[in-house]
Design an enzyme around this catalytic site. Structure first.
Site, mmCIF file in Angstrom:
data_model
loop_
_atom_site.group_PDB
_atom_site.id
_atom_site.type_symbol
_atom_site.label_atom_id
_atom_site.label_comp_id
_atom_site.label_asym_id
_atom_site.label_seq_id
_atom_site.Cartn_x
_atom_site.Cartn_y
_atom_site.Cartn_z
ATOM 1 C CG MET A 84 -2.342 -0.570 0.830
ATOM 2 S SD MET A 84 -2.317 -2.342 0.642
ATOM 3 C CE MET A 84 -2.379 -2.877 2.319
ATOM 4 C CB CYS A 85 4.429 1.953 -0.024
ATOM 5 S SG CYS A 85 5.560 3.311 0.253
ATOM 6 C CG HIS A 86 0.582 6.358 -2.447
ATOM 7 N ND1 HIS A 86 0.269 6.311 -1.103
ATOM 8 C CD2 HIS A 86 -0.589 6.417 -3.115
ATOM 9 C CE1 HIS A 86 -1.040 6.357 -0.970
ATOM 10 N NE2 HIS A 86 -1.586 6.416 -2.164
ATOM 11 C CG MET A 120 7.055 4.066 4.584
ATOM 12 S SD MET A 120 7.485 3.566 6.274
ATOM 13 C CE MET A 120 8.072 1.913 6.023
ATOM 14 C CD GLU A 121 9.111 6.306 -0.365
ATOM 15 O OE1 GLU A 121 8.190 5.893 -1.082
ATOM 16 O OE2 GLU A 121 8.899 6.837 0.754
ATOM 17 C CG ASP A 135 25.890 -9.777 0.051
ATOM 18 O OD1 ASP A 135 25.839 -10.995 0.333
ATOM 19 O OD2 ASP A 135 26.136 -9.352 -1.098
#
Length: 166
Positions: A84-86, A120-121, A135
């Site tokens: 649901m993230c745009h 969120m980004e 890694d």
């Protein structure tokens, strides 16, 4: 999650419909605004691993350059991994690494002009960037049993978010 004009909560749940099913928030009527979010996190490593990062002596190559690319790519693809993230227009991404004695801290700042924020980004950039570090250094971090007793990612958080109208 509740949201209203001031972002502090309202009377309606915005991520569910009337029957309780998940839905994407409709931001179509919101005005565009300039937005910026900054997030930070730290990966804790062996001192010898950090020294190898500084000296560019790791087999996989330039750890921080690769992590920077990973962080930027993650920012650009956040909408694909967070339900649901745009999908938002990213106008700028800044990454900054601070290399300590036994840790690497990554700060990611994201800017957009649009109808919804970019926290969120910024968080995705930090977590992916730090995962790329892990890694790249995992061969140096493994103990005799193939475990990572000292390696950990911590303190991932949003430091700031800004919103200003045009």
């Amino acid at each position: 999650m509740r949201d209203d004009a001031d972002g502090r909560g309202g009377d309606e749940l915005t991520h569910t419909d009337a029957s309780g099913d998940a839905q994407m928030v409709d931001v179509g009527d919101k005005p565009d605004s300039q937005r910026r979010a900054v997030a930070r996190g730290t990966i804790h490593l062996e001192a010898s691993t950090v020294e190898a990062i500084r000296a560019s002596e790791l087999e996989k190559g330039d750890v921080l350059a690769t992590a920077r690319i990973g962080a930027i790519q993650a920012v650009k693809h956040t909408w694909e991994t967070i339900p649901m993230c745009h999908q938002i227009p990213i106008t700028n991404v800044e990454t900054d690494f601070e290399v300590g004695d036994t840790e690497v801290t990554l700060t990611v700042a994201v800017e957009t002009t649009g109808k919804t924020g970019c926290e969120m980004e910024a968080l995705e950039g930090v977590t992916t960037g730090l995962n790329v570090v892990w890694d790249m250094v995992k061969a140096a971090e493994k103990d005799a049993d193939g475990q990572y007793p000292e390696t950990r990612i911590s303190d991932v958080r949003v430091l700031e978010k800004e919103k200003s109208t045009r």
